[in-house]
Write a protein that holds these residues in place. Structure first.
Motif, PDB file in Angstrom:
ATOM      1  N   ASN A  66      63.253  93.885  22.027  1.00  0.00           N
ATOM      2  CA  ASN A  66      62.471  94.616  20.859  1.00  0.00           C
ATOM      3  C   ASN A  66      60.975  94.101  20.745  1.00  0.00           C
ATOM      4  OD1 ASN A  66      61.598  94.228  17.910  1.00  0.00           O
ATOM      5  ND2 ASN A  66      62.715  96.266  17.791  1.00  0.00           N
ATOM      6  N   ALA A  67      60.067  94.779  20.764  1.00  0.00           N
ATOM      7  CA  ALA A  67      58.522  94.517  20.380  1.00  0.00           C
ATOM      8  C   ALA A  67      58.246  95.601  19.434  1.00  0.00           C
ATOM      9  CB  ALA A  67      58.132  94.416  21.589  1.00  0.00           C
ATOM     10  N   TYR A  68      57.002  95.062  18.721  1.00  0.00           N
ATOM     11  CA  TYR A  68      56.589  95.648  17.655  1.00  0.00           C
ATOM     12  C   TYR A  68      55.012  95.842  18.101  1.00  0.00           C
ATOM     13  CZ  TYR A  68      54.205  97.184  13.284  1.00  0.00           C
ATOM     14  OH  TYR A  68      53.573  97.952  12.269  1.00  0.00           O
ATOM     15  N   HIS A  69      54.262  96.978  18.340  1.00  0.00           N
ATOM     16  CA  HIS A  69      53.093  96.660  18.698  1.00  0.00           C
ATOM     17  C   HIS A  69      52.002  97.996  18.313  1.00  0.00           C
ATOM     18  CE1 HIS A  69      49.287  95.945  21.209  1.00  0.00           C
ATOM     19  NE2 HIS A  69      49.653  97.290  21.732  1.00  0.00           N
ATOM     20  N   SER A  70      51.153  97.966  17.470  1.00  0.00           N
ATOM     21  CA  SER A  70      50.351  98.905  17.025  1.00  0.00           C
ATOM     22  C   SER A  70      51.188 100.136  15.973  1.00  0.00           C
ATOM     23  CB  SER A  70      49.563  99.552  18.061  1.00  0.00           C
ATOM     24  OG  SER A  70      48.540  98.814  18.844  1.00  0.00           O
ATOM     25  N   GLY A  71      52.034  99.520  15.310  1.00  0.00           N
ATOM     26  CA  GLY A  71      52.645 100.491  14.460  1.00  0.00           C
ATOM     27  C   GLY A  71      54.002 101.062  14.798  1.00  0.00           C
ATOM     28  N   LYS A  72      54.172 100.684  16.103  1.00  0.00           N
ATOM     29  CA  LYS A  72      55.364 101.289  16.881  1.00  0.00           C
ATOM     30  C   LYS A  72      56.278 100.171  17.280  1.00  0.00           C
ATOM     31  CE  LYS A  72      53.093 105.415  18.747  1.00  0.00           C
ATOM     32  NZ  LYS A  72      52.947 105.923  20.265  1.00  0.00           N
ATOM     33  N   VAL A  73      57.619 100.628  17.474  1.00  0.00           N
ATOM     34  CA  VAL A  73      58.684  99.820  17.908  1.00  0.00           C
ATOM     35  C   VAL A  73      59.285 100.039  19.169  1.00  0.00           C
ATOM     36  CG1 VAL A  73      61.019  98.637  17.175  1.00  0.00           C
ATOM     37  CG2 VAL A  73      59.389  99.003  15.276  1.00  0.00           C
ATOM     38  N   TYR A  74      59.427  99.149  20.006  1.00  0.00           N
ATOM     39  CA  TYR A  74      59.801  99.591  21.246  1.00  0.00           C
ATOM     40  C   TYR A  74      61.202  98.652  21.631  1.00  0.00           C
ATOM     41  CZ  TYR A  74      55.072 101.240  21.824  1.00  0.00           C
ATOM     42  OH  TYR A  74      53.859 101.967  21.796  1.00  0.00           O
ATOM     43  N   TRP A  75      61.931  99.584  22.263  1.00  0.00           N
ATOM     44  CA  TRP A  75      63.243  98.804  22.798  1.00  0.00           C
ATOM     45  C   TRP A  75      63.320  99.178  24.131  1.00  0.00           C
ATOM     46  CZ3 TRP A  75      66.390  96.710  19.311  1.00  0.00           C
ATOM     47  CH2 TRP A  75      66.276  96.883  17.855  1.00  0.00           C
ATOM     48  N   GLY A  76      64.064  98.148  24.849  1.00  0.00           N
ATOM     49  CA  GLY A  76      64.575  98.225  26.255  1.00  0.00           C
ATOM     50  C   GLY A  76      66.097  98.838  25.985  1.00  0.00           C
ATOM     51  N   GLN A  77      66.504  99.099  27.216  1.00  0.00           N
ATOM     52  CA  GLN A  77      67.786  99.913  27.729  1.00  0.00           C
ATOM     53  C   GLN A  77      68.982  98.930  27.436  1.00  0.00           C
ATOM     54  OE1 GLN A  77      66.379  98.471  30.041  1.00  0.00           O
ATOM     55  NE2 GLN A  77      67.828  97.439  31.319  1.00  0.00           N
ATOM     56  N   GLY A  78      68.870  97.725  27.286  1.00  0.00           N
ATOM     57  CA  GLY A  78      69.857  97.032  27.269  1.00  0.00           C
ATOM     58  C   GLY A  78      70.403  96.190  28.334  1.00  0.00           C
ATOM     59  N   THR A  79      71.069  95.157  28.177  1.00  0.00           N
ATOM     60  CA  THR A  79      71.898  94.507  29.231  1.00  0.00           C
ATOM     61  C   THR A  79      72.928  93.834  28.787  1.00  0.00           C
ATOM     62  OG1 THR A  79      71.760  92.941  31.163  1.00  0.00           O
ATOM     63  CG2 THR A  79      70.515  92.156  29.114  1.00  0.00           C
ATOM     64  N   GLN A  80      74.224  94.029  29.323  1.00  0.00           N
ATOM     65  CA  GLN A  80      75.792  93.738  28.904  1.00  0.00           C
ATOM     66  C   GLN A  80      75.849  92.250  29.364  1.00  0.00           C
ATOM     67  OE1 GLN A  80      78.248  95.627  27.430  1.00  0.00           O
ATOM     68  NE2 GLN A  80      79.315  93.785  27.349  1.00  0.00           N
ATOM     69  N   VAL A  81      76.192  91.674  28.394  1.00  0.00           N
ATOM     70  CA  VAL A  81      76.738  90.255  28.235  1.00  0.00           C
ATOM     71  C   VAL A  81      78.133  90.333  28.010  1.00  0.00           C
ATOM     72  CG1 VAL A  81      76.618  87.808  27.336  1.00  0.00           C
ATOM     73  CG2 VAL A  81      74.503  89.353  27.905  1.00  0.00           C
ATOM     74  N   THR A  82      79.148  89.774  28.934  1.00  0.00           N
ATOM     75  CA  THR A  82      80.463  89.631  28.545  1.00  0.00           C
ATOM     76  C   THR A  82      81.007  88.131  28.812  1.00  0.00           C
ATOM     77  OG1 THR A  82      81.102  92.061  29.507  1.00  0.00           O
ATOM     78  CG2 THR A  82      82.760  90.594  29.470  1.00  0.00           C
ATOM     79  N   VAL A  83      81.650  87.848  27.973  1.00  0.00           N
ATOM     80  CA  VAL A  83      81.918  86.386  28.026  1.00  0.00           C
ATOM     81  C   VAL A  83      83.562  86.411  27.725  1.00  0.00           C
ATOM     82  CG1 VAL A  83      81.992  83.994  26.797  1.00  0.00           C
ATOM     83  CG2 VAL A  83      79.890  85.641  26.704  1.00  0.00           C
ATOM     84  N   SER A  84      83.873  85.882  28.939  1.00  0.00           N
ATOM     85  CA  SER A  84      85.672  85.736  28.947  1.00  0.00           C
ATOM     86  C   SER A  84      86.067  84.759  28.389  1.00  0.00           C
ATOM     87  CB  SER A  84      86.056  86.048  30.352  1.00  0.00           C
ATOM     88  OG  SER A  84      85.543  84.934  31.250  1.00  0.00           O
ATOM     89  N   SER A  85      87.256  84.781  27.769  1.00  0.00           N
ATOM     90  CA  SER A  85      88.031  83.244  27.069  1.00  0.00           C
ATOM     91  C   SER A  85      88.702  82.600  28.226  1.00  0.00           C
ATOM     92  CB  SER A  85      88.900  83.773  26.055  1.00  0.00           C
ATOM     93  OG  SER A  85      89.685  84.711  26.516  1.00  0.00           O
TER      94      SER A  85
END
Length: 115
Positions: free
Chosen positions: A96-115
């Motif tokens: 996430n980033a905030y710039h010139s009055g706008k908020v921008y988001w990336g598409q995301g990356t999955q993190v999976t932690v197994s027990s």
């Protein structure tokens, strides 16, 4: 066109480490706050870590001492080093980033932690 593109997610065993990267393009975010959020299906999005231009950082209590956020302004990139991962850290992580009055988001990356 401003874009944030995350990478570095994956499947890791409990106790392991991952390093997420978020590369920004289209504008410079060197003067902007940048953050990592995570979302688990059915739950509210959670702020994980944030870095502001003066270098200050802040973390969710659940990740303090385990995660480190950093930024490389010439590369327009923010990182999230995640150590001692737990199954509860499983989520989609968004930049996430905030710039010139706008908020921008990336598409995301999955993190999976197994027990």
């Amino acid at each position: 066109q401003v874009q944030l593109v995350e990478s570095g997610g994956g499947l890791v065993q409990s106790g392991g480490s991952l390093r997420l990267s978020c590369v920004a393009s289209g504008t410079s975010f060197s003067g902007s706050p940048m953050a990592w959020y995570r979302r688990v299906p059915g739950m509210q999005r959670e702020l994980v870590a944030i870095t502001v231009p003066n270098g200050s950082t802040n973390y969710a209590d659940s990740v303090k001492g385990r995660f480190t956020i950093s930024r490389d302004n010439p590369k327009n990139t923010v990182y999230l080093q995640m150590n001692s991962l737990k199954p509860d850290d499983t989520a989609v992580y968004h930049c996430n980033a905030y710039h010139s009055g706008k908020v921008y988001w990336g598409q995301g990356t999955q993190v999976t932690v197994s027990s």
